[in-house]
Design a protein around this motif. Structure first.
Motif, PDB file in Angstrom:
ATOM      1  N   ALA A  48       0.858  -1.183   0.000  1.00 32.09           N
ATOM      2  CA  ALA A  48       0.000   0.000   0.000  1.00 32.09           C
ATOM      3  C   ALA A  48       0.899   1.239   0.000  1.00 32.09           C
ATOM      4  O   ALA A  48       1.573   1.521   1.000  1.00 32.09           O
ATOM      5  N   ILE A  49       0.923   1.938  -1.124  1.00 35.21           N
ATOM      6  CA  ILE A  49       1.801   3.103  -1.260  1.00 35.21           C
ATOM      7  C   ILE A  49       1.052   4.308  -0.682  1.00 35.21           C
ATOM      8  O   ILE A  49       0.439   5.117  -1.396  1.00 35.21           O
ATOM      9  N   ASP A  50       1.075   4.411   0.628  1.00 34.21           N
ATOM     10  CA  ASP A  50       0.324   5.407   1.384  1.00 34.21           C
ATOM     11  C   ASP A  50       1.201   6.630   1.622  1.00 34.21           C
ATOM     12  O   ASP A  50       2.245   6.536   2.278  1.00 34.21           O
ATOM     13  N   GLY A  51       0.763   7.781   1.105  1.00 32.25           N
ATOM     14  CA  GLY A  51       1.534   9.000   1.273  1.00 32.25           C
ATOM     15  C   GLY A  51       1.678   9.416   2.718  1.00 32.25           C
ATOM     16  O   GLY A  51       2.738   9.898   3.147  1.00 32.25           O
ATOM     17  N   ASP A  97       3.854  14.865  -2.568  1.00 33.98           N
ATOM     18  CA  ASP A  97       4.092  15.100  -3.988  1.00 33.98           C
ATOM     19  C   ASP A  97       5.325  14.310  -4.440  1.00 33.98           C
ATOM     20  O   ASP A  97       6.465  14.697  -4.115  1.00 33.98           O
ATOM     21  N   PRO A  98       5.142  13.209  -5.182  1.00 35.35           N
ATOM     22  CA  PRO A  98       6.295  12.420  -5.635  1.00 35.35           C
ATOM     23  C   PRO A  98       7.206  13.162  -6.608  1.00 35.35           C
ATOM     24  O   PRO A  98       8.334  12.717  -6.841  1.00 35.35           O
ATOM     25  N   THR A  99       6.736  14.259  -7.173  1.00 32.11           N
ATOM     26  CA  THR A  99       7.574  15.023  -8.108  1.00 32.11           C
ATOM     27  C   THR A  99       8.477  16.009  -7.383  1.00 32.11           C
ATOM     28  O   THR A  99       9.330  16.640  -8.014  1.00 32.11           O
ATOM     29  N   ASP A 100       8.294  16.157  -6.081  1.00 32.43           N
ATOM     30  CA  ASP A 100       9.118  17.074  -5.281  1.00 32.43           C
ATOM     31  C   ASP A 100      10.373  16.318  -4.818  1.00 32.43           C
ATOM     32  O   ASP A 100      10.291  15.387  -4.021  1.00 32.43           O
ATOM     33  N   ASN A 134       6.644   6.680 -11.949  1.00 34.89           N
ATOM     34  CA  ASN A 134       5.196   6.811 -12.138  1.00 34.89           C
ATOM     35  C   ASN A 134       4.572   7.396 -10.870  1.00 34.89           C
ATOM     36  O   ASN A 134       4.163   6.649  -9.965  1.00 34.89           O
ATOM     37  N   PRO A 135       4.480   8.720 -10.745  1.00 35.05           N
ATOM     38  CA  PRO A 135       3.923   9.346  -9.535  1.00 35.05           C
ATOM     39  C   PRO A 135       2.474   8.967  -9.261  1.00 35.05           C
ATOM     40  O   PRO A 135       2.007   9.097  -8.120  1.00 35.05           O
ATOM     41  N   LEU A 161       1.275   6.203  -8.849  1.00 37.83           N
ATOM     42  CA  LEU A 161       1.174   5.043  -7.963  1.00 37.83           C
ATOM     43  C   LEU A 161       0.870   5.445  -6.529  1.00 37.83           C
ATOM     44  O   LEU A 161       0.428   4.606  -5.737  1.00 37.83           O
ATOM     45  N   LEU A 162       1.099   6.709  -6.179  1.00 36.26           N
ATOM     46  CA  LEU A 162       0.841   7.166  -4.819  1.00 36.26           C
ATOM     47  C   LEU A 162      -0.643   7.018  -4.492  1.00 36.26           C
ATOM     48  O   LEU A 162      -1.510   7.449  -5.244  1.00 36.26           O
ATOM     49  N   GLY A 163      -0.914   6.394  -3.360  1.00 37.39           N
ATOM     50  CA  GLY A 163      -2.296   6.183  -2.940  1.00 37.39           C
ATOM     51  C   GLY A 163      -2.908   4.895  -3.453  1.00 37.39           C
ATOM     52  O   GLY A 163      -4.087   4.632  -3.200  1.00 37.39           O
ATOM     53  N   THR A 164      -2.133   4.077  -4.165  1.00 43.13           N
ATOM     54  CA  THR A 164      -2.645   2.809  -4.690  1.00 43.13           C
ATOM     55  C   THR A 164      -1.952   1.637  -3.993  1.00 43.13           C
ATOM     56  O   THR A 164      -0.982   1.811  -3.254  1.00 43.13           O
ATOM     57  N   THR A 165      -2.478   0.461  -4.257  1.00 44.34           N
ATOM     58  CA  THR A 165      -1.863  -0.774  -3.743  1.00 44.34           C
ATOM     59  C   THR A 165      -1.354  -1.573  -4.930  1.00 44.34           C
ATOM     60  O   THR A 165      -2.107  -1.885  -5.855  1.00 44.34           O
ATOM     61  N   GLN A 166      -0.066  -1.896  -4.901  1.00 45.14           N
ATOM     62  CA  GLN A 166       0.581  -2.578  -6.014  1.00 45.14           C
ATOM     63  C   GLN A 166       1.208  -3.883  -5.550  1.00 45.14           C
ATOM     64  O   GLN A 166       1.783  -3.962  -4.458  1.00 45.14           O
ATOM     65  N   THR A 167       1.113  -4.910  -6.396  1.00 48.76           N
ATOM     66  CA  THR A 167       1.810  -6.171  -6.134  1.00 48.76           C
ATOM     67  C   THR A 167       3.236  -6.039  -6.646  1.00 48.76           C
ATOM     68  O   THR A 167       3.461  -5.857  -7.849  1.00 48.76           O
TER      69      THR A 167
END
Length: 424
Positions: free
Chosen positions: A65-68, A75-78, A129-130, A132-138
């Protein structure tokens, strides 16, 4: 009649002694071959037994879980936020969810199962890939080296398992669930060296060896062949050429480390060339292989029958035409064989390269002839001296790769000699 019988008996006794000696000599030869084969079998069994597991990697696959909020990242671009963000916590929480009975009090122990560089993989994925923030990835990560050693060598008394009993039980459970898996270790062939055994690879050493061999071949073959042709076909027979021939034969027996000292004194100290680069390594190995190539090339030229030269000269060919159009093509199989064997010898050398700095810890794969690099034998030397058994495993695997190259080069020499050989 008695004298004839006694003489015949003496002959029979002499023949019996001769046959016994012949049988003993044959038995000694068979015994020597058997001992050599046994030693070879023991060597290969030891190397393969220790190194075959290096071609297997242990990975952990889990839903992250890519939880900010968990990573302190908005902000992943920062770039500043990315440097300060915590990319380890999502991995720990994902693994805790996979382990039955584990809770937040076990965070430190769970973290010991995850590779220290796994957080970098998550960071790079988010940077690429910013969204992806807030999503769940395998995602699949390399396991910690201790987990890798346990999965592959749990029943091997030669390996020290550094996991606690609780951590071993967790790993066993994760293996049963399919979270921890083993597969072909592509990392070993796609990365350079690393201080983490599970991430250490030989690609940098292979590329460094290839670049060094290109320099060696580009210099040693034309120079060696030209020197052999001159000494055999054009040089006058006097004290100077005799002195040169004697010294070439002597140089072929000089220890390789002496050429390393020569390269250090001339190329680095005198000419100021950089250390640990393929160009300097190639120059040093060129000096080492030149005597071998010259000697083998001269032997190949000598094997060409004089009648070939006489026939060419009889129809008006010049000395240069005789050599280039008739002698050289017939001698080329022997020249190529000697050159390939010399290159194989150079590929396996370590001592001369240690003195010019190619023993340095090189992480990046070299991109050119003037980039810092190491070679396969030196990589084996570095790993073999490591106290961690996981590196010894990879050293044995690197030896297997090096032996594959050496055997292939010797096989190529035999094939080329058979295909290019001309009979007269």
């Amino acid at each position: 009649m008695t004298d004839q019988n006694s003489q015949a008996e003496l002959v029979r006794q002499s023949l019996k002694r001769r046959y016994r000696k012949e049988r003993r000599f044959r038995a000694y030869g068979i015994a020597a071959i058997a001992v050599a084969l046994a030693a070879l079998v023991i060597l290969f069994t030891d190397i393969i037994g220790k190194g075959h597991t290096a071609f297997i990697k242990t990975t952990i696959t889990m839903d992250v879980a890519i939880d900010g909020e968990m990573m302190y990242l908005d902000d992943p671009t920062d770039e500043r936020q990315m440097k300060m963000a915590d990319f380890v916590e999502p991995l720990i929480q994902a693994l805790i969810r996979e382990i039955p009975g584990a809770d937040q009090n076990d965070k430190a122990a769970v973290r010991d199962l995850i590779n220290p560089y796994a957080s970098n993989q998550l960071r790079d994925a988010l940077k690429e890939n910013p969204d992806l923030l807030g999503t769940t990835q395998t995602m699949t990560f390399l396991s910690h080296t201790n987990v890798d050693v346990y999965v592959k060598h749990a029943n091997d008394p030669n390996y020290s398992i550094k996991l606690t009993e609780e951590e071993r039980a967790w790993v066993d459970t994760l293996v049963e669930k399919g979270v921890v898996e083993t597969s072909f270790n592509d990392v070993f062939f796609s990365r350079g060296d690393s201080r983490d055994p599970s991430r250490a690879g030989i690609l940098g050493a292979i590329v460094g060896s290839l670049l060094t061999m290109v320099v060696t071949l580009a210099l040693s073959f034309p120079i060696g062949v030209a020197a052999a042709i001159y000494l055999e076909e054009f040089a006058p027979q006097n004290r100077l050429t005799d002195f040169i021939e004697v010294n070439i034969n002597n140089l072929a027996a000089v220890p390789s480390i002496i050429f390393g000292l020569l390269g250090l004194a001339v190329f680095i100290n005198l000419f100021g060339m950089p250390r640990s680069v393929p160009v300097v390594g190639g120059l040093v190995l060129t000096l080492m292989t030149l005597p071998t190539i010259i000697i083998s090339s001269r032997a190949a030229i000598k094997s060409v029958p004089p009648s070939i030269r006489e026939a060419a000269e009889g129809i008006g060919a010049s000395k240069m035409q005789v050599v280039l159009h008739h002698v050289l093509p017939l001698a080329m199989p022997g020249m190529l064989t000697g050159s390939i064997i010399g290159m194989a010898q150079a590929l396996g050398e370590t001592a001369p390269l240690l003195l010019i700095g190619m023993v340095a810890f090189i992480v990046d794969v070299p991109g050119g002839f003037f980039d810092s690099a190491t070679v396969l034998p030196v990589q084996v030397f570095l790993w073999a001296g490591s106290p961690e058994l996981a590196f010894i495993e990879r050293a044995s695997a690197a030896i297997m790769v090096l032996l594959t190259f050496l055997i292939s080069m010797n096989a190529l020499a035999i094939v080329l000699r058979k295909r290019l050989e001309r009979r007269w």
